[in-house]
Each structure stands twice: as structure tokens, then as C-alpha cells.
Motif scaffolding. Structure first.
Motif, PDB file in Angstrom:
ATOM      1  N   LEU A 187       4.617   6.428  -3.022  1.00 33.40           N
ATOM      2  CA  LEU A 187       3.274   6.642  -2.021  1.00 33.40           C
ATOM      3  C   LEU A 187       3.568   6.964  -0.952  1.00 33.40           C
ATOM      4  CD1 LEU A 187       1.231   4.362  -2.738  1.00 33.40           C
ATOM      5  CD2 LEU A 187       1.646   5.857  -4.034  1.00 33.40           C
ATOM      6  N   ASN A 188       2.851   8.202  -0.555  1.00 31.04           N
ATOM      7  CA  ASN A 188       3.082   8.947   0.928  1.00 31.04           C
ATOM      8  C   ASN A 188       3.765   8.215   1.833  1.00 31.04           C
ATOM      9  OD1 ASN A 188       0.103   7.567   1.078  1.00 31.04           O
ATOM     10  ND2 ASN A 188      -0.404   9.040   3.054  1.00 31.04           N
ATOM     11  N   ASN A 189       4.234   7.011   2.289  1.00 36.97           N
ATOM     12  CA  ASN A 189       4.538   6.735   3.483  1.00 36.97           C
ATOM     13  C   ASN A 189       5.682   6.143   3.172  1.00 36.97           C
ATOM     14  OD1 ASN A 189       2.855   7.698   5.917  1.00 36.97           O
ATOM     15  ND2 ASN A 189       1.642   5.658   5.483  1.00 36.97           N
ATOM     16  N   GLU A 191       1.943   0.675  11.698  1.00 33.34           N
ATOM     17  CA  GLU A 191       0.774  -0.033  12.028  1.00 33.34           C
ATOM     18  C   GLU A 191       0.120  -0.260  12.230  1.00 33.34           C
ATOM     19  OE1 GLU A 191       0.377   0.404   8.685  1.00 33.34           O
ATOM     20  OE2 GLU A 191       1.668  -0.486   7.112  1.00 33.34           O
ATOM     21  N   TRP A 241      -2.609  -1.990  -5.466  1.00 28.58           N
ATOM     22  CA  TRP A 241      -2.837   0.079  -5.139  1.00 28.58           C
ATOM     23  C   TRP A 241      -1.408   0.474  -5.306  1.00 28.58           C
ATOM     24  CZ3 TRP A 241      -6.839   1.591  -1.815  1.00 28.58           C
ATOM     25  CH2 TRP A 241      -6.823   2.782  -1.199  1.00 28.58           C
ATOM     26  N   PRO A 242      -2.194   2.030  -5.523  1.00 32.41           N
ATOM     27  CA  PRO A 242      -3.594   2.708  -5.671  1.00 32.41           C
ATOM     28  C   PRO A 242      -3.948   1.768  -6.910  1.00 32.41           C
ATOM     29  CG  PRO A 242      -1.795   3.775  -6.328  1.00 32.41           C
ATOM     30  CD  PRO A 242      -0.968   2.322  -6.048  1.00 32.41           C
ATOM     31  N   GLY A 271       0.716  -0.870   0.133  1.00 33.42           N
ATOM     32  CA  GLY A 271       0.135  -0.387   0.264  1.00 33.42           C
ATOM     33  C   GLY A 271       0.958   1.556   0.126  1.00 33.42           C
ATOM     34  N   THR A 272       0.762   2.317   0.369  1.00 30.53           N
ATOM     35  CA  THR A 272       1.007   3.241   1.543  1.00 30.53           C
ATOM     36  C   THR A 272       2.703   3.422   1.418  1.00 30.53           C
ATOM     37  OG1 THR A 272       0.209   3.809   3.483  1.00 30.53           O
ATOM     38  CG2 THR A 272      -0.928   4.673   1.748  1.00 30.53           C
ATOM     39  N   ASP A 310      -9.941  -1.853   0.071  1.00 33.81           N
ATOM     40  CA  ASP A 310      -9.929  -0.525  -0.090  1.00 33.81           C
ATOM     41  C   ASP A 310     -10.591  -0.136   1.460  1.00 33.81           C
ATOM     42  OD1 ASP A 310     -10.247   2.080  -0.676  1.00 33.81           O
ATOM     43  OD2 ASP A 310     -11.086   1.814  -2.668  1.00 33.81           O
ATOM     44  N   PRO A 317      -7.851   5.660   2.648  1.00 35.88           N
ATOM     45  CA  PRO A 317      -6.670   6.336   2.302  1.00 35.88           C
ATOM     46  C   PRO A 317      -5.421   4.941   1.779  1.00 35.88           C
ATOM     47  CG  PRO A 317      -7.228   6.979   4.315  1.00 35.88           C
ATOM     48  CD  PRO A 317      -8.353   6.205   3.729  1.00 35.88           C
ATOM     49  N   TYR A 318      -5.868   4.187   2.475  1.00 35.58           N
ATOM     50  CA  TYR A 318      -4.877   2.997   2.079  1.00 35.58           C
ATOM     51  C   TYR A 318      -5.754   1.979   2.266  1.00 35.58           C
ATOM     52  CZ  TYR A 318      -6.328   2.850   7.535  1.00 35.58           C
ATOM     53  OH  TYR A 318      -6.919   2.867   8.050  1.00 35.58           O
ATOM     54  N   TYR A 352      -4.004  -6.105   7.946  1.00 34.96           N
ATOM     55  CA  TYR A 352      -5.553  -6.054   8.986  1.00 34.96           C
ATOM     56  C   TYR A 352      -6.141  -6.826   9.137  1.00 34.96           C
ATOM     57  CZ  TYR A 352      -9.391  -1.931   8.870  1.00 34.96           C
ATOM     58  OH  TYR A 352      -9.143  -0.688   8.761  1.00 34.96           O
TER      59      TYR A 352
END
Length: 139
Positions: free
Chosen positions: A26-28, A84, A128-129, A20-21, A50, A53-54, A113
Motif C-alpha cells: 500500500l502507498n505508505n 501519524e 483495509w483496503p 491501513g496504508t 473508513d 483514503p485511509y 485515530y
């Protein structure tokens, strides 16, 4: 000095798989600064969801989701555990649980998750994305 559990985790599995991010660009991604990108892989063991935002991943078969695999150290793993919300003493109570995933680069840690994904769109192929210019407006 890192806690014993982190030293053991890195000694056993010095890689992390991200979906993912945390991926490049990506942002992370900055959380993996100094880690070595080993390359990309696809896994059919996970389905992404989904979350907004992540994404979040669950152990559910897929047609193949894309991951990046990194060689990391104990400092990286400690930072990712914080990001996380992984809780070593109660792994199912944080937002994510850290488990091992087989990749083409060997075993790698992956964050799964914990909350329910009921009603969340599944991503069973690709990654992702989600390739859509309207993604941020779908909620």
C-alpha cells in the motif's frame, strides 16, 4: 541521537502493528523500509473506520480485523510518529495516539485515530483496503 522517550518506547515495545496504508503493497509501506515483518495477526480489540483514503482505529470490539506486525527501531517509530501526527506531549490532540496492543508477537505499538468517527463506515471484520473495486467512488 533519538529523544529519550523514543529510546524508552523501543526498549519497552520494539514492535508496531499496522492496519491501513502502512501494510505491504500500500502507498505508505515505504515508511517501514528496513523493518522486519514478523507476520499477520487478527485483533478483536479494534474496530477500523473508513476515513476516506485511509482507515482509523478505535478501541471498540470487532469480529477480528487484520494487522501486520513489524519489529522496528527508534528511527522507524520517529518517522511513524511524524506521519501519524502523534504528539508525545499531547497525545489526544494529534490525528493519532500511539498505544500498546497485544498481538501474537507480543506487545506492539498501534496508532489510534483521535477525531470523531461519527458517520464513518465501520470495518468490524477483515481489514483495509476494503475489498471493493468501487471503494474510491463511494464518497
Amino acid at each position: 541521537m533519538q529523544p529519550r522517550y523514543l529510546r524508552k518506547a523501543i526498549a519497552d515495545t520494539p514492535r508496531v502493528a499496522v492496519y491501513g496504508t502502512l501494510k505491504q503493497g500500500l502507498n505508505n509501506a515505504h515508511w517501514l523500509k528496513g523493518a522486519t515483518l514478523l507476520g499477520n495477526d487478527r485483533t478483536t480489540a479494534l474496530t477500523l473506520y473508513d476515513i476516506g483514503p485511509y482507515p482509523g482505529a478505535k478501541w471498540r470490539p470487532s469480529k477480528g480485523v487484520t494487522i501486520e506486525v513489524y519489529r522496528v527501531n527508534a528511527d522507524h517509530l520517529a518517522a511513524l510518529d511524524r506521519l501519524e501526527d502523534y504528539r508525545i506531549d499531547a497525545p489526544t490532540q494529534g490525528e493519532y495516539d500511539r498505544q500498546r496492543l497485544i498481538t501474537c508477537f507480543g506487545l506492539a505499538w498501534v496508532y489510534l485515530y483521535n477525531p470523531s468517527v461519527l458517520g464513518k463506515p465501520a470495518i468490524r471484520e477483515g481489514g483495509w483496503p476494503i475489498p471493493s473495486t468501487d471503494h474510491q467512488h463511494q464518497r
